[in-house]
Design a protein around this motif. Structure first.
Motif, PDB file in Angstrom:
ATOM      1  N   ARG B 397       0.839  -1.206   0.000  1.00 57.89           N
ATOM      2  CA  ARG B 397       0.000   0.000   0.000  1.00 57.89           C
ATOM      3  C   ARG B 397       0.871   1.253   0.000  1.00 57.89           C
ATOM      4  O   ARG B 397       0.475   2.289  -0.504  1.00 57.89           O
ATOM      5  CB  ARG B 397      -0.926  -0.020   1.207  1.00 57.89           C
ATOM      6  N   PHE B 398       2.063   1.139   0.584  1.00 57.89           N
ATOM      7  CA  PHE B 398       2.975   2.270   0.623  1.00 57.89           C
ATOM      8  C   PHE B 398       4.376   1.830   0.252  1.00 57.89           C
ATOM      9  O   PHE B 398       4.768   0.686   0.516  1.00 57.89           O
ATOM     10  CB  PHE B 398       2.993   2.914   2.020  1.00 57.89           C
ATOM     11  N   CYS B 399       5.102   2.769  -0.318  1.00 58.82           N
ATOM     12  CA  CYS B 399       6.478   2.486  -0.664  1.00 58.82           C
ATOM     13  C   CYS B 399       7.349   3.515   0.061  1.00 58.82           C
ATOM     14  O   CYS B 399       6.992   4.697   0.159  1.00 58.82           O
ATOM     15  CB  CYS B 399       6.609   2.618  -2.179  1.00 58.82           C
ATOM     16  N   VAL B 400       8.476   3.054   0.601  1.00 61.99           N
ATOM     17  CA  VAL B 400       9.397   3.942   1.309  1.00 61.99           C
ATOM     18  C   VAL B 400      10.600   4.197   0.412  1.00 61.99           C
ATOM     19  O   VAL B 400      11.263   3.251  -0.026  1.00 61.99           O
ATOM     20  CB  VAL B 400       9.861   3.301   2.629  1.00 61.99           C
ATOM     21  N   ILE B 401      10.879   5.474   0.125  1.00 60.67           N
ATOM     22  CA  ILE B 401      12.022   5.836  -0.717  1.00 60.67           C
ATOM     23  C   ILE B 401      13.036   6.571   0.153  1.00 60.67           C
ATOM     24  O   ILE B 401      12.700   7.553   0.820  1.00 60.67           O
ATOM     25  CB  ILE B 401      11.566   6.722  -1.899  1.00 60.67           C
ATOM     26  N   TYR B 402      14.245   6.038   0.179  1.00 63.36           N
ATOM     27  CA  TYR B 402      15.296   6.630   1.014  1.00 63.36           C
ATOM     28  C   TYR B 402      16.570   6.684   0.193  1.00 63.36           C
ATOM     29  O   TYR B 402      17.344   5.734   0.137  1.00 63.36           O
ATOM     30  CB  TYR B 402      15.491   5.799   2.285  1.00 63.36           C
ATOM     31  N   LEU B 414       7.383   8.877   1.513  1.00 61.00           N
ATOM     32  CA  LEU B 414       6.384   7.807   1.508  1.00 61.00           C
ATOM     33  C   LEU B 414       5.508   7.987   0.276  1.00 61.00           C
ATOM     34  O   LEU B 414       4.970   9.073   0.046  1.00 61.00           O
ATOM     35  CB  LEU B 414       5.500   7.882   2.755  1.00 61.00           C
ATOM     36  N   ARG B 415       5.399   6.913  -0.506  1.00 60.12           N
ATOM     37  CA  ARG B 415       4.567   6.984  -1.703  1.00 60.12           C
ATOM     38  C   ARG B 415       3.338   6.110  -1.505  1.00 60.12           C
ATOM     39  O   ARG B 415       3.453   4.916  -1.192  1.00 60.12           O
ATOM     40  CB  ARG B 415       5.382   6.488  -2.901  1.00 60.12           C
ATOM     41  N   ASP B 416       2.174   6.713  -1.663  1.00 59.61           N
ATOM     42  CA  ASP B 416       0.917   5.968  -1.621  1.00 59.61           C
ATOM     43  C   ASP B 416       0.788   5.226  -2.953  1.00 59.61           C
ATOM     44  O   ASP B 416       0.725   5.850  -4.011  1.00 59.61           O
ATOM     45  CB  ASP B 416      -0.255   6.934  -1.420  1.00 59.61           C
ATOM     46  N   SER B 419      -2.752   6.160  -4.891  1.00 55.50           N
ATOM     47  CA  SER B 419      -2.915   7.509  -5.448  1.00 55.50           C
ATOM     48  C   SER B 419      -1.648   8.027  -6.119  1.00 55.50           C
ATOM     49  O   SER B 419      -1.697   8.954  -6.916  1.00 55.50           O
ATOM     50  CB  SER B 419      -3.317   8.475  -4.333  1.00 55.50           C
ATOM     51  N   GLY B 420      -0.487   7.427  -5.795  1.00 57.74           N
ATOM     52  CA  GLY B 420       0.766   7.927  -6.336  1.00 57.74           C
ATOM     53  C   GLY B 420       1.289   9.154  -5.593  1.00 57.74           C
ATOM     54  O   GLY B 420       2.403   9.624  -5.861  1.00 57.74           O
ATOM     55  N   GLU B 421       0.529   9.618  -4.638  1.00 57.31           N
ATOM     56  CA  GLU B 421       0.916  10.794  -3.855  1.00 57.31           C
ATOM     57  C   GLU B 421       2.156  10.513  -3.005  1.00 57.31           C
ATOM     58  O   GLU B 421       2.260   9.440  -2.402  1.00 57.31           O
ATOM     59  CB  GLU B 421      -0.258  11.174  -2.947  1.00 57.31           C
ATOM     60  N   GLN B 422       3.095  11.484  -2.999  1.00 60.98           N
ATOM     61  CA  GLN B 422       4.314  11.300  -2.201  1.00 60.98           C
ATOM     62  C   GLN B 422       4.391  12.374  -1.122  1.00 60.98           C
ATOM     63  O   GLN B 422       4.146  13.535  -1.371  1.00 60.98           O
ATOM     64  CB  GLN B 422       5.544  11.386  -3.105  1.00 60.98           C
ATOM     65  N   THR B 423       4.749  11.937   0.107  1.00 58.85           N
ATOM     66  CA  THR B 423       4.918  12.906   1.197  1.00 58.85           C
ATOM     67  C   THR B 423       6.234  12.630   1.893  1.00 58.85           C
ATOM     68  O   THR B 423       6.673  11.475   1.991  1.00 58.85           O
ATOM     69  CB  THR B 423       3.787  12.795   2.239  1.00 58.85           C
ATOM     70  N   GLU B 424       6.859  13.693   2.385  1.00 54.60           N
ATOM     71  CA  GLU B 424       8.096  13.544   3.149  1.00 54.60           C
ATOM     72  C   GLU B 424       7.782  13.506   4.636  1.00 54.60           C
ATOM     73  O   GLU B 424       6.956  14.266   5.132  1.00 54.60           O
ATOM     74  CB  GLU B 424       9.048  14.712   2.853  1.00 54.60           C
ATOM     75  N   VAL B 425       8.444  12.578   5.322  1.00 55.34           N
ATOM     76  CA  VAL B 425       8.216  12.408   6.756  1.00 55.34           C
ATOM     77  C   VAL B 425       9.581  12.355   7.420  1.00 55.34           C
ATOM     78  O   VAL B 425      10.498  11.744   6.860  1.00 55.34           O
ATOM     79  CB  VAL B 425       7.447  11.081   7.012  1.00 55.34           C
ATOM     80  N   PRO B 426       9.767  12.977   8.595  1.00 57.03           N
ATOM     81  CA  PRO B 426      11.059  12.862   9.278  1.00 57.03           C
ATOM     82  C   PRO B 426      11.431  11.388   9.484  1.00 57.03           C
ATOM     83  O   PRO B 426      10.568  10.565   9.829  1.00 57.03           O
ATOM     84  CB  PRO B 426      10.815  13.558  10.620  1.00 57.03           C
ATOM     85  N   LEU B 427      12.707  11.074   9.259  1.00 56.99           N
ATOM     86  CA  LEU B 427      13.206   9.703   9.357  1.00 56.99           C
ATOM     87  C   LEU B 427      12.747   8.999  10.630  1.00 56.99           C
ATOM     88  O   LEU B 427      12.294   7.857  10.604  1.00 56.99           O
ATOM     89  CB  LEU B 427      14.743   9.749   9.300  1.00 56.99           C
TER      90      LEU B 427
END
Lengths: 442, 442
Positions: B397-402, B414-416, B419-427
């Motif tokens: 459901r989600f992909c983590v890009i690092y 984090l990529r949904d 929806s393809g939506e990407q958000t940045e989250v503190p490590l």
């Protein structure tokens, strides 16, 4: 001449009554939970395979330990077998990969926790029916796969609560490089490794002697190999020794990469390079590892990379690595104080008269619907003292009493089986009250 | 000449890949949960028993269906068997009761959900390895025990979501009373019952004919019996017919008591007296029942009281009753829309470069510790598009890009995957955020 023996399970097999069964299932559930959190998926294959799927896969010694199933009907008299109980979970995995390859994700990460059968001589801790816990990754030659397997096993052992275990890591290429460095002829290699595998059981001199007389190695090479592998600074000595061997360098790189990839997660005291780890099986082709734990001789988990095996077993060639938890050896290591006080029910419902039995069943149904394990008294004698003894024997924490007095008042009497205290609760609130009282407190 | 066939499981057995395995396990877990809420406890016995434990227990026809295991080592050439795979869960239960009687609670309420093996001709819905779900109460002759078994099965079928099933209840004493009332000679009784058992498959006239020519019954008695059992008002007619038979009266009382004891819990349309229910097996001694469901010919559950069986099987005599869910017939009846979209992982962690792999493993470990199923990319090519395809194939459901950008900024992307939506989250918050996003919403 009936003796207890006649009712024992077959030699080398075990019956599991409730407490032991639950203890084992809790451990399996922990392992399943960890493996699935790593994205490994379950595969279940039948207990038996066609005989030709299994034979010739385990060497002469292994083949003798396969339980074969007699042909049936008119063919029974032939005394021939056509099926056999699975001997491990690896051969069924390779058959399934061959059968369903296109339906499976790539790489295919699968786990299996299931019994296998071996006609071994039964002994202490050695059974003819025992559970294996395997996880494997088929279709990836990346060193990341080796790391994923090691991490999943580390996590499973930690989650089970195994104390102070340690991963010993090596690579087949390190061992082959070492043989290179000591000019061991290629055809002597496999035999030499089998003898070196005994370093954890025999004295170094005995291993040297076997290398010389049993394997035909020059004394100097034999002594050099054994000295290197048993030295306190074996790590440094072997790294120096392998400078001249490309294979050896490759092996060291594999080991170092695995330690690096897992190093952020596994503490250094729980994993390390063990150049004298050999592993008896000859199908390993890269990383190999074993897990040791204090108080348990031998290993409690093991595995490695076995890139050629699937093709050898008859499947399409694919790189693969995997590992296995020796769960029958791990279970005795686990502190599990609950094991002995298995309670059949939490709530015992009395039957205070023949005409009140249907009410007792209805009450029990309500309490069960609230999620509480509940038994109804099924004895012939309805005597109160007998019913209390039954409730206590069951391990019930509360007893529900519903007699004529209670019926007339629209209440039930709840008896705390530990304190003996009795309280009246409105009939309609009994189930909720018992669910509240029986809820886990931790 | 390799064909796909060579990798199929042995005839009559099945492999279960992840989706089907999970579907089955969910059903088994539901049943286990219900049975244990009733205070039944698990018993696990080995897959095979000594041959003498099994032979002579299932009649000539049954004996032929037992899978026998060849003796081993020097004895293999004899072509003789000494062990056999269990054919049902009842014989192992009786052996365990004989072996552990004194350690078991009284009455002993046990359940078992486990495979059994029969060398039947494989066919649609008929397997050589299949799971049985049994529950039994040993050591109680009380009618309350019959009620407890019926209630537990009712609860299990309801919890599984089986639609519109119905319990058909009868007693062996009703049938014996009926034979009494029609003056059927005692020695013809068992044969007559076997023929009457065919009333659900054959036309009434065919059954009458078989009773006359096959069983030697006078035509009048045969017709009377069949008329009574197939009449729309069979219940009333048989109650009238049985007035003259003490055995018949006893049987009616058993049926009525069971209906009364379960009546507060089981709705009237889900259970009833079925005087034409016979049950093929001759070991039943009191209450018998079967459960029918629309869309499934035959029964999906069955059972009854079998007071003499344990002694007949070699154990100490004890009253007993029990029931069994035909789980292999029930599973196809269950709506289970999740079955096809089995997801291997919830979160897919990319590997954006060789030097970032250890970070990806550490990140994955944190997400897994938060309880989320997480896979790390294990492929050889690190191309971004390939990793996204892998994440999508996994059902993540989600992909983590690092990557290097994220590392320098101390964040993860984090990529949904929907929806393809990407958000940045503190490590440091990535694991908690993903656990929140992946938590079940219902």
């Amino acid at each position: 001449m009936a003796s207890l023996k006649q009712f024992d399970p077959a030699s080398g097999t075990r019956d599991f009554l409730a407490a032991e069964y639950e203890r084992r299932e809790r451990a399996f559930a922990t392992i399943r939970d960890v493996f699935s959190r790593y994205g490994f998926q379950p595969l279940q294959t039948p207990a038996f395979e066609r005989l030709d799927v299994l034979t010739g896969k385990y060497g002469d010694e292994g083949d003798k330990l396969v339980f074969k199933i007699l042909r049936r009907g008119e063919h029974e008299a032939s005394g021939e077998a056509d099926l056999a109980l699975r001997y491990d979970l690896t051969v069924p995995l390779t058959r399934a990969v061959a059968a369903y390859g296109s339906q499976l994700p790539s790489p295919y990460k699968r786990y299996a926790i299931a019994p296998v059968w071996r006609a071994d001589r039964p002994g202490k801790g050695r059974f003819r029916e025992f559970v294996q816990c395997d996880l494997d990754i088929v279709g990836s030659s990346s060193p990341l796969s080796d790391a994923e397997v090691v991490l999943a096993l580390y996590d499973a052992l930690t989650s089970l609560g195994v104390p102070e275990f340690r991963f010993m890591v090596n690579s087949r290429h390190v061992l082959l490089g070492l043989l290179d460095a000591y000019d061991v002829p290629a055809d002597l290699g496999p035999g030499v490794l089998i003898t070196l595998d005994k370093l954890d059981k025999l004295a170094p001199e005995a291993v040297v002697a076997e290398l010389v007389t049993g394997r035909g190695l020059p004394r100097e090479a034999a002594k050099g190999l054994v000295d290197d592998l048993t030295a306190p600074d074996a790590d440094a000595r072997i790294r120096a020794e392998l400078k001249s061997s490309a294979t050896g360098q490759e092996g060291l790189a594999e080991v170092d990469r695995l330690l690096e990839l897992t190093g952020d997660v596994i503490p250094a005291e729980r994993i390390g390079f063990s150049p004298n780890l050999v592993r008896g099986l000859d199908y390993y082709t890269g990383i190999i590892f074993e897990v040791a734990a204090p108080g348990m001789p031998g290993s409690i988990a093991s595995g490695g990379r076995y890139d050629g095996l699937i093709a050898r077993l008859g499947g399409k060639d694919a790189p693969a690595c995997g590992g296995s938890l020796g769960i029958e050896r791990i279970l005795p290591l686990l502190a599990d104080t609950d094991a002995d006080d298995y309670a059949q029910t939490d709530v015992a419902v009395t039957v205070m008269g023949e005409d009140l039995a249907a009410d007792s069943f209805r009450l029990a149904a309500e309490i069960r619907r609230a999620g509480v394990r509940t038994g109804v008294y099924l004895g012939a004698s309805g005597k109160f003292a007998k019913q209390m003894k039954w409730a206590s024997d069951q391990g019930a924490r509360f007893c529900v009493i519903y007699g004529n007095t209670e019926r007339d008042a629209g209440v039930v009497t709840l008896r705390d089986m530990v304190s003996g205290e009795q309280t009246e609760v409105p009939l309609t609130e009994a189930a909720a009250e018992l669910a509240r009282r029986c809820a886990p407190t931790d």
